[in-house]
Write an enzyme that holds these catalytic residues in place. Structure first.
Site, mmCIF file in Angstrom:
data_model
loop_
_atom_site.group_PDB
_atom_site.id
_atom_site.type_symbol
_atom_site.label_atom_id
_atom_site.label_comp_id
_atom_site.label_asym_id
_atom_site.label_seq_id
_atom_site.Cartn_x
_atom_site.Cartn_y
_atom_site.Cartn_z
ATOM 1 N N HIS A 149 -7.631 7.506 12.247
ATOM 2 C CA HIS A 149 -7.161 6.126 12.074
ATOM 3 C C HIS A 149 -5.641 6.046 11.902
ATOM 4 O O HIS A 149 -5.120 5.041 11.423
ATOM 5 C CB HIS A 149 -7.875 5.462 10.888
ATOM 6 C CG HIS A 149 -9.329 5.154 11.178
ATOM 7 N ND1 HIS A 149 -10.237 4.821 10.201
ATOM 8 C CD2 HIS A 149 -10.007 5.115 12.347
ATOM 9 C CE1 HIS A 149 -11.431 4.604 10.761
ATOM 10 N NE2 HIS A 149 -11.314 4.780 12.057
ATOM 11 N N ARG A 158 0.831 -1.211 0.000
ATOM 12 C CA ARG A 158 0.000 0.000 0.000
ATOM 13 C C ARG A 158 0.866 1.261 0.000
ATOM 14 O O ARG A 158 0.551 2.248 -0.671
ATOM 15 C CB ARG A 158 -0.945 -0.013 1.203
ATOM 16 C CG ARG A 158 -2.040 -1.060 1.051
ATOM 17 C CD ARG A 158 -2.934 -1.149 2.263
ATOM 18 N NE ARG A 158 -3.632 0.087 2.563
ATOM 19 C CZ ARG A 158 -4.168 0.379 3.747
ATOM 20 N NH1 ARG A 158 -4.071 -0.485 4.754
ATOM 21 N NH2 ARG A 158 -4.797 1.518 3.940
HETATM 22 P P1 OAD Z 1 -15.090 2.561 2.372
HETATM 23 O O1 OAD Z 1 -14.284 1.836 1.358
HETATM 24 O O2 OAD Z 1 -15.849 1.748 3.344
HETATM 25 O O3 OAD Z 1 -16.133 3.498 1.640
HETATM 26 C C1 OAD Z 1 -15.756 4.345 0.590
HETATM 27 C C2 OAD Z 1 -16.967 5.167 0.209
HETATM 28 O O4 OAD Z 1 -16.561 6.105 -0.770
HETATM 29 C C3 OAD Z 1 -18.127 4.353 -0.396
HETATM 30 O O5 OAD Z 1 -19.334 4.725 0.245
HETATM 31 C C4 OAD Z 1 -18.134 4.769 -1.876
HETATM 32 O O6 OAD Z 1 -19.447 4.811 -2.427
HETATM 33 C C5 OAD Z 1 -17.532 6.159 -1.792
HETATM 34 N N1 OAD Z 1 -16.814 6.604 -2.997
HETATM 35 C C6 OAD Z 1 -16.016 5.884 -3.825
HETATM 36 N N2 OAD Z 1 -15.471 6.666 -4.766
HETATM 37 C C7 OAD Z 1 -15.916 7.926 -4.528
HETATM 38 C C8 OAD Z 1 -15.692 9.196 -5.146
HETATM 39 N N3 OAD Z 1 -14.895 9.326 -6.217
HETATM 40 N N4 OAD Z 1 -16.318 10.276 -4.634
HETATM 41 C C9 OAD Z 1 -17.135 10.159 -3.547
HETATM 42 N N5 OAD Z 1 -17.389 8.994 -2.923
HETATM 43 C C10 OAD Z 1 -16.784 7.897 -3.399
HETATM 44 O O7 OAD Z 1 -14.101 3.591 3.081
HETATM 45 P P2 OAD Z 1 -14.249 4.293 4.506
HETATM 46 O O8 OAD Z 1 -15.662 4.659 4.792
HETATM 47 O O9 OAD Z 1 -13.228 5.349 4.561
HETATM 48 O O10 OAD Z 1 -10.400 1.619 8.722
HETATM 49 O O11 OAD Z 1 -13.828 3.117 5.460
HETATM 50 C C11 OAD Z 1 -13.747 3.355 6.822
HETATM 51 C C12 OAD Z 1 -12.643 2.571 7.426
HETATM 52 O O12 OAD Z 1 -12.790 1.174 7.067
HETATM 53 C C13 OAD Z 1 -11.243 2.889 6.937
HETATM 54 O O13 OAD Z 1 -10.695 4.018 7.558
HETATM 55 C C14 OAD Z 1 -10.507 1.646 7.288
HETATM 56 C C15 OAD Z 1 -11.477 0.627 6.785
HETATM 57 O O14 OAD Z 1 -11.390 -0.626 7.314
HETATM 58 C C16 OAD Z 1 -9.307 1.172 9.320
HETATM 59 O O15 OAD Z 1 -8.360 0.772 8.698
HETATM 60 C C17 OAD Z 1 -9.383 1.236 10.817
#
Ligand code: OAD
Length: 221
Positions: A100, A51
Site C-alpha cells: 500500500h 498521521r
Molecule cells: P484494520 O484496521 O482493518 O484491522 C486491524 C486488525 O488488527 C483488526 O482485525 C484488529 O482486531 C487487529 N488488531 C488490533 N490490535 C492488535 C494487536 N495489538 N495485535 C494483533 N492484532 C491486533 O487494518 P488493516 O487490515 O491493516 O488501506 O487494513 C487494511 C487496509 O485498510 C489498510 O492498509 C488501509 C485501510 O484502509 C489503505 O489505506 C489502502
C-alpha cells in the site's frame, strides 16, 4: 509474513477499523481517494500530515522487532505489509514489500518524480514539485491499483511459502486479503495472530488470539 495495522497498534498507531479506528472518525472517501485529492488536496495533505506527525513520535514494538530478528535468522523470509508507517523498516526489517505504499514517500502528480520526504512538518501544504504540479502522498488510495512490482512480489512470496503468518489485519481490504487464500490454496499453513476473529479465520490452520507484541516474541524465540 503478512501484516496489517494491528501490528503497529501497540506502538500507539491507530488502526483503521474496530474501536478507535481511523475510519470511525474520518470518511475514507473524503481523504483517501483520487477524487478527494482532486477536490481538496490541502485537506487530504492535512490529514496525512497529522498521521506523519503522530508516526514521527512513535517507536516500533516487540512485534516488529520479533519479525526483524526472524528475518536475520531465516534465509527464506518475506514480509509483506499493508502498513504505510515505516515501522518494520525502523525495527530493522530489510526485505519489506509494501503493497500500500509508504506515507514517507511523495510523488508528483505531473512529472511522476518520486522521492522519500520524512520532514515533519512539511514546509508547505499541499507540496509542489519543481515542475509546478501538485505532489501527493506515496500511498495507495481506494480505487487505485496496487504498485505492480510490490504486488507481484507479494503473490510470488505467498504462492511459494510453507507458512504464512497473518498478523493484525482485519482481512477486509482486497486485493491484499486475497493473499491469505492464495497461500492456503498453494498448500501453506496459515496462522493468524489477531485480537479477534476475521472473515478469513475459517481458512487458517491456527488462530492465535492476542496482541502481536505478546505473541510474536514467544513464537519467534
Ligand atoms: P484494520 O484496521 O482493518 O484491522 C486491524 C486488525 O488488527 C483488526 O482485525 C484488529 O482486531 C487487529 N488488531 C488490533 N490490535 C492488535 C494487536 N495489538 N495485535 C494483533 N492484532 C491486533 O487494518 P488493516 O487490515 O491493516 O488501506 O487494513 C487494511 C487496509 O485498510 C489498510 O492498509 C488501509 C485501510 O484502509 C489503505 O489505506 C489502502
Amino acid at each position: 509474513m503478512l501484516t496489517g495495522a494491528g501490528i503497529s497498534a501497540e506502538s500507539g498507531v491507530p488502526t483503521f477499523r474496530g474501536p478507535g479506528g481511523l475510519w470511525k472518525s474520518f470518511k475514507s472517501e473524503d481523504l483517501a481517494t483520487p477524487g478527494a485529492f482532486a477536490r481538496d488536496p490541502k485537506l487530504v495533505w492535512e490529514w496525512y500530515e497529522w498521521r506523519r506527525t503522530l508516526l514521527a513520535k512513535v517507536e516500533p514494538n516487540a512485534g516488529h522487532r520479533a519479525l526483524a530478528s526472524l528475518e536475520d535468522s531465516s534465509p527464506d523470509f518475506s514480509l509483506v505489509t499493508q502498513n504505510v508507517d515505516g515501522l518494520h523498516e525502523r525495527s530493522g526489517s530489510r526485505r519489506v514489500t509494501s503493497i500500500h505504499g509508504s506515507i514517507w514517500r511523495v510523488r508528483c502528480t505531473g512529472c511522476g518524480a518520486e522521492s522519500t520526504d520524512d520532514r515533519v512538518p512539511l514546509p508547505k501544504l499541499p507540496p509542489l514539485c519543481g515542475c509546478g504540479a501538485l505532489v501527493r502522498p506515496g500511498v495507495v488510495w481506494f480505487g487505485e491499483p496496487l504498485p505492480r512490482k510490490a504486488w507481484a512480489e507479494a503473490e510470488r512470496a505467498v504462492s511459494n511459502c510453507d507458512l504464512l503468518l497473518v498478523i493484525g489485519t482485519s482481512a477486509q481490504v482486497y486485493p491484499a486479503a486475497s493473499l491469505i487464500p492464495m497461500a492456503a490454496q498453494a498448500g501453506a499453513r496459515v496462522i493468524e495472530i489477531n485480537l479477534e476473529e476475521t472473515p478469513l479465520s475459517g481458512i487458517t490452520s491456527l488462530s492465535l488470539r492476542g496482541k502481536a507484541g505478546d505473541i510474536l516474541p514467544q513464537l519467534i524465540s
